[in-house]
Design an enzyme around this catalytic site. Structure first.
Site, PDB file in Angstrom:
ATOM      1  CG  HIS A 193     -25.412 103.324  34.288  1.00  0.00           C
ATOM      2  ND1 HIS A 193     -25.061 104.634  34.503  1.00  0.00           N
ATOM      3  CD2 HIS A 193     -24.244 102.612  34.286  1.00  0.00           C
ATOM      4  CE1 HIS A 193     -23.748 104.722  34.609  1.00  0.00           C
ATOM      5  NE2 HIS A 193     -23.229 103.511  34.479  1.00  0.00           N
ATOM      6  N   GLY A 211     -21.593 107.511  31.422  1.00  0.00           N
ATOM      7  CA  GLY A 211     -20.729 108.572  30.912  1.00  0.00           C
ATOM      8  C   GLY A 211     -20.380 108.366  29.452  1.00  0.00           C
TER       9      GLY A 211
END
Length: 282
Positions: A193, A211
């Site tokens: 990320h 997520g």
């Protein structure tokens, strides 16, 4: 890679986690609170606004379960590059306080054969360290590619279908280009990320949004759309279906029936990124 099919019922913990008012504020900013209008959602983004006591977004409970290092259950020799976060659920037994300490235990509740892979479900329960009261239960699901075909049971999870008719609410929410960098400060430091080179090795053109950040944004948006305070959330569940790139605008469609609200989140291209959403209120 060997998944231990005998892991069902195996537990880890208890382990202790604590949080402060600052942690709750940082998480709220990480899932976009106040982003479209800084004068809105002050109950999540400030602790000193006159007449607006601070509240905690209930999905922060999932982060707390992740932050407890002693909750990793041994499920065998699994290649972590083959693991995908498939779904997430949360049951709130009472509102999450602005600060506190909790004791958590994590248990493998099922391992299911999906053919191309295996679905592993876990459940983490948190109780207040001082009172012993149950605070929340998180229910996670991971999909392990290549671990299926062992002749195991099918996932008994209930089905979900898009309701007939138009949504009762359609709400749009922005994500920032640095959203993942902000969200990771709440605890999930996975370089997928944040590190472009790491993301490229995973087949992505750029680092993707967590997520659970998309999950938190969706929960926040649904609560606001239906006009329900955070402390009235009873449960939320959803399945991840496609990664989100930071900077994309998300659209959440909501179908409401009393205290049950079905929802689906799509990205800027109209593709579904969070599916089979169900949020219930008290």
């Amino acid at each position: 890679m060997t998944l231990d099919l005998q892991a069902v019922g195996r537990s880890a913990g208890p382990d202790t986690v604590s949080w402060t008012s600052f942690d709750a504020l940082l998480y709220a900013l990480g899932v976009g609170a106040g982003q479209d209008d800084s004068a809105q959602e002050l109950e999540f983004t400030t602790e000193n606004t006159e007449g607006v006591p601070q509240q905690v977004l209930p999905t922060y409970a999932i982060v707390l379960a992740q932050r407890a290092p002693g909750l990793k259950v041994d499920i065998g020799d699994v290649d972590r590059t083959k693991v995908v976060h498939a779904g997430q659920g949360l049951i709130m037994h009472r509102p999450l306080p602005v600060e506190g300490k909790a004791s958590l235990t994590n248990t493998v509740t099922g391992i299911y054969d999906k053919g191309s892979g295996a679905l592993v479900r876990t459940s983490a329960e948190a109780v207040d360290l001082e009172t012993g009261e149950k605070i929340f239960t998180t229910e996670g699901a991971i999909f392990i590619r290549g671990a299926g075909g062992f002749g195991g049971p099918q996932d008994p999870a209930a089905g979900w279908s898009v309701p007939e008719g138009e949504p009762d609410q359609v709400v749009s929410a922005a994500t920032r280009s640095d959203q993942a960098l902000l969200y990771r400060l709440s605890g999930d430091r996975n370089p997928l990320h944040s590190d472009p080179a790491f993301a490229a090795r995973g087949g992505f053109t750029a680092p993707i949004l967590h997520g659970l950040c998309t999950f938190g944004v969706s929960a926040r948006v649904v609560l606001r759309a239906i006009g329900v305070a955070a402390d009235q959330l009873a449960s939320i569940d959803g399945r991840f279906s496609k990664p989100v790139l930071p900077g994309e605008r998300l659209t959440v469609s909501v179908w409401s029936d009393g205290k049950t609200h079905l929802f689906r989140t799509t990205n800027s291209s109209g593709e579904t990124v969070l599916d089979r959403g169900v949020l219930t209120t008290r």
